[in-house]
Enzyme design. Structure first.
Site, PDB file in Angstrom:
ATOM      1  N   GLU A  30      12.277 -15.501  38.096  1.00 40.60           N
ATOM      2  CA  GLU A  30      12.028 -16.605  37.835  1.00 40.60           C
ATOM      3  C   GLU A  30      12.860 -17.247  37.300  1.00 40.60           C
ATOM      4  O   GLU A  30      13.532 -17.752  36.327  1.00 40.60           O
ATOM      5  CB  GLU A  30      10.942 -15.695  35.732  1.00 40.60           C
TER       6      GLU A  30
ATOM      7  N   GLU B 132       5.050  -9.840  41.010  1.00 38.30           N
ATOM      8  CA  GLU B 132       4.339  -9.454  40.016  1.00 38.30           C
ATOM      9  C   GLU B 132       3.567 -10.366  39.368  1.00 38.30           C
ATOM     10  O   GLU B 132       2.986 -11.343  40.202  1.00 38.30           O
ATOM     11  CB  GLU B 132       5.362 -10.129  38.950  1.00 38.30           C
TER      12      GLU B 132
HETATM   13  O1  AHR Z   1       6.316  -9.112  33.257  1.00 35.45           O
HETATM   14  C1  AHR Z   1       6.838  -9.577  32.214  1.00 35.45           C
HETATM   15  C2  AHR Z   1       7.398 -10.977  32.784  1.00 35.45           C
HETATM   16  O2  AHR Z   1       6.362 -11.768  33.040  1.00 35.45           O
HETATM   17  C3  AHR Z   1       8.629 -10.926  33.023  1.00 35.45           C
HETATM   18  O3  AHR Z   1       9.773  -9.771  32.878  1.00 35.45           O
HETATM   19  C4  AHR Z   1       8.869 -11.805  34.052  1.00 35.45           C
HETATM   20  O4  AHR Z   1       9.448 -12.413  35.388  1.00 35.45           O
HETATM   21  C5  AHR Z   1       7.607 -12.324  33.743  1.00 35.45           C
HETATM   22  O5  AHR Z   1       7.586 -14.143  32.639  1.00 35.45           O
END
Ligand code: AHR
Length: 505
Positions: A188, A309
């Site tokens: 990110e 994710e």
């Molecule tokens: O999964 C929680 C967080 O969500 C992670 O650390 C990040 O990559 C995303 O914003």
């Protein structure tokens, strides 16, 4: 535990009849086992206490690694596990977490506002991966690290040469290189990974990936940080800036969380349908990213997409709660229908990693002191194992009721996905009845003329959407084996997931 196949809490008036035609001979594409990957970050009680208990005397562990977690996750045979973050990755300096434990650094875990004692580092994570039988996927620090630091992490893990860094690995007990295949280059980086512009990140990516790849040798994959549906032009600007060095990008990773603003347990039926509707946001965003990755693959090197994710993120999961949320049958249904969506994209989608394994977001396992429970989502991963590495085959669903969903296109209430194994000797079908109140009676027609024999039928759910396992009642939601199943009159209760495994007769 066996239960006779029956429709639960449904009157004949509340049953819709559906026909599912399956064509096992029409193979569409392979379902990469990595579609069922996972993610563990240093957040709240995921790594600390969920996986790692250190010298804790009362919780059974092997050299600090929690054994009930090992047992549960080993059963799932997770194909790949991403670590150490997430946002934590761009805050993590891997050298802090190697060597004698008493000498490890004490750091501030910036994004999750907790103290980090670095006791669970590279060698502990690799030991955990070995214990649960999974492939590691490391995410390197671009936001606050250096190129040298990232390249030397690759060297520590993968180099067979005799260097000062590989000597450290040997001193730490690991003679042979670990051979870590998957390397993320930042996380990110549009946000917690440095608030970068895609052009700036692309320039850094070129630099980092050049050195990391050269150190890693052949056979490793490098994964670029993509964005989420809210940043429409990140991927395109990134890929455009990468022109001339696109061979350095093996995969583009995107993140999609669902359920924002909804409560984990105190949700309304409408919230459930809103969540199911959000699968179409994932579908759209995957299509768009896959289209771009294909377009830039024309420059001579195939670029795949990973969703590293995803999952539910309810309003209860905040920094103060350590991102903890409860997990109900709603999560199980969301996971199952999402996997069906991922199957459809399986030609280009190479990996997904749900967030996160233990005690954080859509967890597989929850712990309280010594106690541990599996969530409905855990059971979905377990039930869907036979899909992995199979071939998605053609199927059509006729006569399903249409569900109208808030802020999303309507969809069939019955979601179906079918796969055959490589040899064509096994057929596996998963059916998700998304209707919260109505049962479905399904007639399954296997159209290839093969005398398939039903070998196993299992069902999860068929109960109120809010049903969940608790530390007092850990078995409320659990899969049941079905007996006496008639595939011409399959009984699919409301809010249920049914899997059928056939063998060639
Ligand atoms: O999964 C929680 C967080 O969500 C992670 O650390 C990040 O990559 C995303 O914003």
């Amino acid at each position: 535990m066996a239960r006779k196949s029956q429709i639960i809490e449904a009157t004949p008036a509340a049953i819709s009849r559906v026909t599912v035609r399956v064509h096992p001979e029409v193979r569409r594409h392979r379902l990469n086992r990595n579609l069922y990957g996972h993610f563990a970050e240093h957040i709240g009680r995921c790594v600390e206490r969920g996986i790692w208990v250190g010298d804790h005397k009362e919780i059974e562990n092997e050299g600090g690694i929690r054994l009930d977690t090992v047992e549960l996750l080993a059963r799932l045979e997770l194909p790949v596990l991403r670590w150490p973050g997430g946002c934590f990755a761009d805050n993590y300096h891997w050298q802090d977490g190697i060597g004698p434990r008493e000498g490890r650094k004490q750091r501030h875990n910036l994004w999750w506002n907790q103290s980090e004692d670095c006791q669970f580092g590279t060698d502990e994570f690799m030991r955990f991966c070995k214990l649960i039988g999974t492939e590691p996927y490391f995410c390197a620090n671009v936001g606050s690290g250096t190129v040298q630091e990232a390249a030397s992490w690759v060297e520590y893990c993968n180099s067979a040469q005799d260097t000062t860094i590989t000597r450290q690995r040997r001193e730490n007990g690991q003679e042979a290189p670990y051979g870590v295949k998957y390397w993320g280059v930042g996380n990110e980086n549009w946000g917690c990974g440095g608030s970068m512009r895609p052009e700036y990140y692309a320039d850094l990516y070129r630099q980092y990936a050049t050195y990391m790849r050269q150190t890693a040798g052949p056979g490793c994959s490098f994964i670029a940080s993509g964005s989420h549906a809210g940043i429409p032009d990140w991927e395109e600007r990134f890929l455009d800036t990468m022109k001339g060095a696109l061979h350095l990008v093996d995969y583009l990773a995107i993140h999609i969380y669902s359920a924002g603003g909804i409560s984990d347990i105190a949700f309304k039926t409408e919230d459930y349908y809103r969540l199911i509707g959000q699968i179409s946001i994932m579908d759209r965003y995957l299509k768009k990213t896959i289209g771009l990755a294909r377009a830039y693959s024309w420059y001579g090197h195939p670029i795949g997409v990973v969703l590293d994710e995803w999952g539910t993120w309810y309003k209860e999961a905040v920094v103060e709660s350590g991102m903890y949320q409860d997990s109900t049958m709603m999560d199980g249904l969301f996971a199952a229908a999402s996997f069906h969506c991922f199957h459809e994209h399986g030609e280009d989608l190479a990996m997904t990693n749900m967030a996160q394994t233990v005690n954080v977001l859509q967890a597989l396992k929850l712990t309280k002191g010594k106690q541990a429970i599996a969530t409905p989502t855990y059971h979905v991963y377990d039930l869907f194992k036979p899909h992995r590495d199979g071939w998605l085959v053609a199927s059509e669903t006729l006569g399903a009721k249409r569900l109208s969903l808030p802020d999303a296109p309507e969809r069939d209430s019955l979601s179906v996905s079918c796969s055959v194994n490589d040899e064509g000797s096994e057929l596996f079908i998963s059916l998700v009845n998304l209707d919260h109140a109505e049962a479905v009676q399904g007639a399954l027609l296997l159209r290839d003329g093969v005398p398939w024999k039903l070998a196993e039928a299992t069902q999860l759910g068929g109960m109120d959407l809010h049903s969940h396992n608790t530390f007092e009642e850990p078995q409320v939601v659990r899969p049941m084996k079905l007996i006496g199943v008639d595939i011409k009159a399959l009984e699919l209760p409301m809010a249920s997931i049914t899997t059928l495994r056939f063998e060639k007769g």
